[in-house]
Design a protein around this motif. Structure first.
Motif, short mmCIF file in Angstrom:
data_model
loop_
_atom_site.label_atom_id
_atom_site.label_comp_id
_atom_site.label_asym_id
_atom_site.label_seq_id
_atom_site.Cartn_x
_atom_site.Cartn_y
_atom_site.Cartn_z
N ASN A 47 -7.01 5.81 -5.45
CA ASN A 47 -8.16 6.04 -6.34
C ASN A 47 -9.24 6.77 -5.52
OD1 ASN A 47 -9.80 4.12 -4.99
ND2 ASN A 47 -9.07 2.46 -6.28
N LEU A 53 -11.96 7.23 1.69
CA LEU A 53 -12.06 6.53 2.98
C LEU A 53 -10.86 6.82 3.89
CD1 LEU A 53 -13.17 3.05 1.55
CD2 LEU A 53 -14.55 4.49 3.06
N GLU A 78 -8.96 -2.91 -12.91
CA GLU A 78 -7.85 -3.55 -13.63
C GLU A 78 -7.52 -2.83 -14.95
OE1 GLU A 78 -6.49 -6.33 -11.98
OE2 GLU A 78 -4.95 -6.26 -13.54
N GLY A 109 -5.45 -1.01 -3.25
CA GLY A 109 -5.29 -2.45 -3.46
C GLY A 109 -4.15 -2.76 -4.41
N GLY A 110 -4.16 -3.96 -4.94
CA GLY A 110 -3.07 -4.42 -5.80
C GLY A 110 -2.96 -3.64 -7.10
N VAL A 111 -4.08 -3.13 -7.62
CA VAL A 111 -4.02 -2.37 -8.87
C VAL A 111 -3.21 -1.09 -8.64
CG1 VAL A 111 -5.44 -0.98 -10.43
CG2 VAL A 111 -6.10 -3.34 -9.92
N VAL A 112 -3.55 -0.37 -7.58
CA VAL A 112 -2.82 0.87 -7.26
C VAL A 112 -1.36 0.53 -6.93
CG1 VAL A 112 -2.60 2.68 -5.48
CG2 VAL A 112 -4.83 2.21 -6.50
N ASP A 114 0.57 -2.12 -7.80
CA ASP A 114 1.38 -2.57 -8.95
C ASP A 114 1.76 -1.40 -9.85
OD1 ASP A 114 1.13 -5.16 -8.04
OD2 ASP A 114 0.27 -5.96 -9.89
N THR A 134 -4.63 -1.83 1.05
CA THR A 134 -5.92 -1.72 1.75
C THR A 134 -6.90 -2.85 1.39
OG1 THR A 134 -6.75 -0.25 0.03
CG2 THR A 134 -5.75 0.80 1.97
N SER A 138 -3.86 -7.51 -1.38
CA SER A 138 -2.64 -6.68 -1.48
C SER A 138 -1.84 -6.73 -0.18
CB SER A 138 -2.98 -5.24 -1.88
OG SER A 138 -3.86 -4.64 -0.96
N LYS A 147 7.26 -7.14 -6.99
CA LYS A 147 6.81 -7.32 -8.37
C LYS A 147 5.87 -6.18 -8.68
CE LYS A 147 6.96 -12.24 -9.45
NZ LYS A 147 6.16 -13.42 -9.78
N ASN A 157 0.00 -8.16 -16.82
CA ASN A 157 1.24 -8.14 -16.02
C ASN A 157 2.50 -8.48 -16.82
OD1 ASN A 157 -0.11 -7.51 -13.61
ND2 ASN A 157 -0.51 -9.67 -13.17
N THR A 174 -8.46 -1.21 7.87
CA THR A 174 -8.99 -0.77 6.57
C THR A 174 -9.84 -1.86 5.91
OG1 THR A 174 -6.98 -1.45 5.39
CG2 THR A 174 -7.07 0.84 6.12
N THR A 177 -14.01 -1.87 5.50
CA THR A 177 -14.86 -1.31 4.44
C THR A 177 -14.79 -2.12 3.15
OG1 THR A 177 -12.98 0.13 3.89
CG2 THR A 177 -14.71 1.08 5.28
N GLU A 182 -14.28 -9.19 -2.40
CA GLU A 182 -12.85 -8.86 -2.39
C GLU A 182 -12.15 -9.60 -1.23
OE1 GLU A 182 -11.47 -7.46 -4.80
OE2 GLU A 182 -13.07 -6.33 -5.76
P1 NAD Z 1 -8.00 -3.91 -6.54
O1 NAD Z 1 -6.77 -3.15 -6.33
O2 NAD Z 1 -8.71 -3.75 -7.84
O3 NAD Z 1 -9.01 -3.60 -5.35
C1 NAD Z 1 -10.29 -4.18 -5.36
C2 NAD Z 1 -11.38 -3.14 -5.12
O4 NAD Z 1 -11.40 -2.80 -3.74
C3 NAD Z 1 -11.19 -1.84 -5.87
O5 NAD Z 1 -12.43 -1.40 -6.35
C4 NAD Z 1 -10.65 -0.89 -4.80
O6 NAD Z 1 -10.95 0.47 -5.07
C5 NAD Z 1 -11.39 -1.38 -3.59
N1 NAD Z 1 -10.75 -1.12 -2.30
C6 NAD Z 1 -9.44 -1.20 -1.99
N2 NAD Z 1 -9.26 -1.06 -0.67
C7 NAD Z 1 -10.47 -0.88 -0.12
C8 NAD Z 1 -10.94 -0.72 1.20
N3 NAD Z 1 -10.13 -0.77 2.24
N4 NAD Z 1 -12.28 -0.55 1.39
C9 NAD Z 1 -13.15 -0.55 0.34
N5 NAD Z 1 -12.76 -0.75 -0.92
C10 NAD Z 1 -11.44 -0.91 -1.16
O7 NAD Z 1 -7.75 -5.49 -6.37
P2 NAD Z 1 -6.71 -6.34 -5.49
O8 NAD Z 1 -7.33 -7.66 -5.36
O9 NAD Z 1 -6.28 -5.61 -4.29
O10 NAD Z 1 -5.44 -6.45 -6.44
C11 NAD Z 1 -5.51 -7.10 -7.68
C12 NAD Z 1 -4.28 -6.75 -8.48
O11 NAD Z 1 -3.12 -7.22 -7.79
C13 NAD Z 1 -4.24 -7.37 -9.86
O12 NAD Z 1 -3.91 -6.38 -10.78
C14 NAD Z 1 -3.13 -8.42 -9.76
O13 NAD Z 1 -2.47 -8.62 -10.99
C15 NAD Z 1 -2.23 -7.79 -8.73
N6 NAD Z 1 -1.35 -8.74 -8.02
C16 NAD Z 1 -0.03 -8.43 -7.95
C17 NAD Z 1 0.84 -9.25 -7.28
C18 NAD Z 1 2.28 -8.86 -7.14
O14 NAD Z 1 3.07 -9.67 -6.65
N7 NAD Z 1 2.64 -7.67 -7.53
C19 NAD Z 1 0.36 -10.42 -6.63
C20 NAD Z 1 -1.00 -10.70 -6.73
C21 NAD Z 1 -1.86 -9.85 -7.41
#
Ligand code: NAD
Ligand code: GLY
Length: 385
Positions: A47, A53, A78, A109-112, A114, A134, A138, A147, A157, A174, A177, A182
Motif C-alpha cells: 500500500n 517506507l 480492512e 501487514g496482514g491486510v496486504v 491475506d 511489516t 503479520s 490462510k 474472512n 521495519t 515505524t 498496532e
Molecule cells: P494491517 O495490515 O491493516 O496493518 C496495520 C496498519 O499498519 C496499516 O495502516 C498499514 O499500512 C500499517 N503498516 C504496516 N506495516 C507498517 C510499518 N512497518 N510501519 C508503519 N506502518 C505500517 O493490519 P495487521 O494487524 O497487520 O493485519 C490484520 C489483518 O490480518 C486482518 O485482516 C486479519 O483478518 C488478518 N489476519 C490473518 C491471519 C491469517 O492467518 N491469515 C491471522 C491473523 C490476522
C-alpha cells in the motif's frame, strides 16, 4: 545473524523457510532467487504507506539481482481486503502477463498479506507467493500458515483459500515505524500464543514486555541488544505458529485436541463479538482478542479449573501490552448477542478455546457452557476497563 524457522508440512513435500533478521530487505533479490527457482518477474503488492517506507529498498535489491518487478498498490485498511480489490489485483497480474513461473510478493501487514495470498491462490489456479510482513501481527501470525482470504458483505474472512507461501522474510527493523497501537495489537496475539503454548513462551513474552515499553518502541532500537532480542522474540513466536501449522495445516474440523490449529482461536469468540458491536472501529483486532482472552480465561476458571493465580497473571501480562482498554458504553448483553445470534444452531457449532492452565488449552463445545457463565465473564472484563 538471521534465524530460520522451517515449516515442513506433514504428509507433503512442500516446505518453506521463514527468515527472521535485521536489514533483510536489502537482500530481497537473492532471497527471491533462492526460494523461487528460475523466477521470471515478480509483482509486489503493497500500500502507499508501506511502499513509501520500504518499497524502494526491495525494488532496488530485485533490480540488482536482475529480477524484473512491477508494483501494485492497494488501499490501506480492512475495507480494502475485498473481492473488488482482488479483482483489480488479478487484472494487474493479467495485464502484466504474470505466469506460473513468476511470483507475487506481499509487502505489508496482514491486510496486504491475506489479499495477496488469496489473489495468488486463484490466479491461474495458483502462482507462487512470498510474504514480507511489516507489522508485528503479520510477522508472528498471519504470514505463517497459508490462510489467505478477503472480507465480504456476509462476514470477515469467509472467502479464502489455503495457499502456503514459498517463503517468508521478516525484517524486524521495519517495526521501527509501526504505530504503537498496532504494536499492542501484535503483542496481544503474542500473549495469546504464550497462553496456549506453554510456560516457556508465555514467560518469554512477559519478560520481553516487562523489559521494553511498547510506547517508546522505536527509541529502543538505539540499544544494540534490543533488535537482537526482538529478533529472538519474533522467532520464538513464529516457531510456535509454524509447529501448529505443520501438524494441522488445514484446521481439521474433526480435531479438538490441544495441538490442533483451532487453539489459535483462543480469545476470538468474544474478540470478534467485541469488534462487531463496535462496528470494527473501536478496537484493533489484536486488542479485541486481548480482551476476548481475558473473558475466555474467566470462563475457564468456572468450567476448566483455571486457577485464580494464573488468571491474575494473564490479566497482568495483557496489561503490559498497553492495551487500549476503554470499554465504556459496551454492554455485556449485546456482546453475548453478537455471537449467540442464532440460538438454535450456535450453541452446538460454537467451540470455545479455554485454558486448564497456561499452556494447556481445551476445546469445549458451546453447549457445555451456560449463557450466564458467558455473560458474567464478559461483564467482569468490561467492568474492569
Ligand atoms: P494491517 O495490515 O491493516 O496493518 C496495520 C496498519 O499498519 C496499516 O495502516 C498499514 O499500512 C500499517 N503498516 C504496516 N506495516 C507498517 C510499518 N512497518 N510501519 C508503519 N506502518 C505500517 O493490519 P495487521 O494487524 O497487520 O493485519 C490484520 C489483518 O490480518 C486482518 O485482516 C486479519 O483478518 C488478518 N489476519 C490473518 C491471519 C491469517 O492467518 N491469515 C491471522 C491473523 C490476522
Ligand atoms: N490465525 C489463525 C490461523 O492461522 O489458523
Amino acid at each position: 545473524m538471521s534465524e530460520h524457522v522451517t515449516v515442513a508440512l506433514r504428509g507433503r513435500e512442500h516446505s518453506y523457510e521463514i527468515l527472521v533478521g535485521q536489514n533483510l530487505l536489502e537482500k530481497s533479490g537473492s532471497w527471491v532467487k533462492s526460494v523461487v527457482s528460475g523466477v521470471g518477474k515478480v509483482v509486489i503488492i503493497s500500500n502507499e504507506l508501506v511502499f513509501s517506507l520500504y518499497g524502494e529498498t526491495v525494488c532496488a535489491s530485485l533490480t540488482a539481482a536482475r529480477i524484473e518487478s512491477r508494483v501494485w498498490k492497494m488501499g490501506d485498511g480492512e475495507s480494502f481486503k475485498s473481492l473488488e480489490t482482488t479483482e483489480a489485483a488479478l487484472r494487474f497480474f493479467s495485464e502484466n502477463k504474470l505466469s506460473r513461473s513468476d511470483a507475487v510478493i506481499a509487502l505489508g501487514g496482514g491486510v496486504v498479506g491475506d489479499l495477496t495470498g488469496f489473489a495468488a491462490a486463484v490466479y491461474l489456479r495458483g502462482v507462487p507467493f512470498l510474504q514480507i510482513p511489516t507489522t508485528l501481527l503479520s510477522m508472528i501470525d498471519s504470514s505463517v500458515g497459508g490462510k489467505t482470504g478477503v472480507n465480504s458483505s456476509f462476514g470477515k474472512n469467509l472467502i479464502g483459500a489455503f495457499h502456503q507461501p514459498s517463503g517468508v522474510m521478516i525484517d524486524v527493523q521495519t517495526l521501527k515505524t509501526l504505530d504503537s497501537r498496532e504494536l499492542t495489537a501484535g503483542f496481544c496475539e503474542a500473549v495469546k500464543h504464550g497462553a496456549i503454548s506453554g510456560v516457556d513462551l508465555f514467560n518469554k513474552t512477559s519478560e520481553f514486555l516487562k523489559a521494553y515499553s511498547v510506547a517508546d518502541f522505536a527509541a529502543q532500537y538505539q540499544r544494540q541488544e534490543f533488535a537482537e532480542e526482538l529478533q529472538r522474540f519474533v522467532s520464538s513466536q513464529v516457531a510456535f505458529k509454524a509447529a501448529i501449522v505443520r501438524n494441522d495445516e488445514f484446521e481439521d474440523i474433526t480435531r479438538r485436541d490441544a495441538k490442533s490449529r483451532k487453539i489459535l482461536n483462543f480469545g476470538h469468540t468474544v474478540g470478534h463479538a467485541l469488534e462487531k458491536v463496535t462496528d470494527y472501529r473501536h478496537f484493533k483486532h489484536g486488542e479485541a482478542v486481548g480482551l476476548g482472552m481475558l473473558a475466555a480465561a474467566e470462563i475457564s476458571k468456572k468450567v476448566a479449573n483455571f486457577s485464580q493465580n494464573e488468571l491474575s497473571l494473564l490479566n497482568a501480562v495483557v496489561s503490559l501490552t498497553e492495551i487500549h482498554s476503554d470499554c465504556k458504553g459496551i454492554d455485556a448483553e449485546s456482546v453475548v448477542e453478537a455471537f449467540v445470534f442464532d440460538k438454535k444452531n450456535i450453541a452446538s457449532s460454537l467451540q470455545w478455546v479455554l485454558l486448564e492452565a497456561i499452556g494447556k488449552p481445551r476445546i469445549v463445545s458451546g453447549e457445555e457452557i451456560s449463557r450466564e457463565v458467558v455473560f458474567e465473564a464478559i461483564s467482569t472484563v468490561l467492568a474492569r476497563r
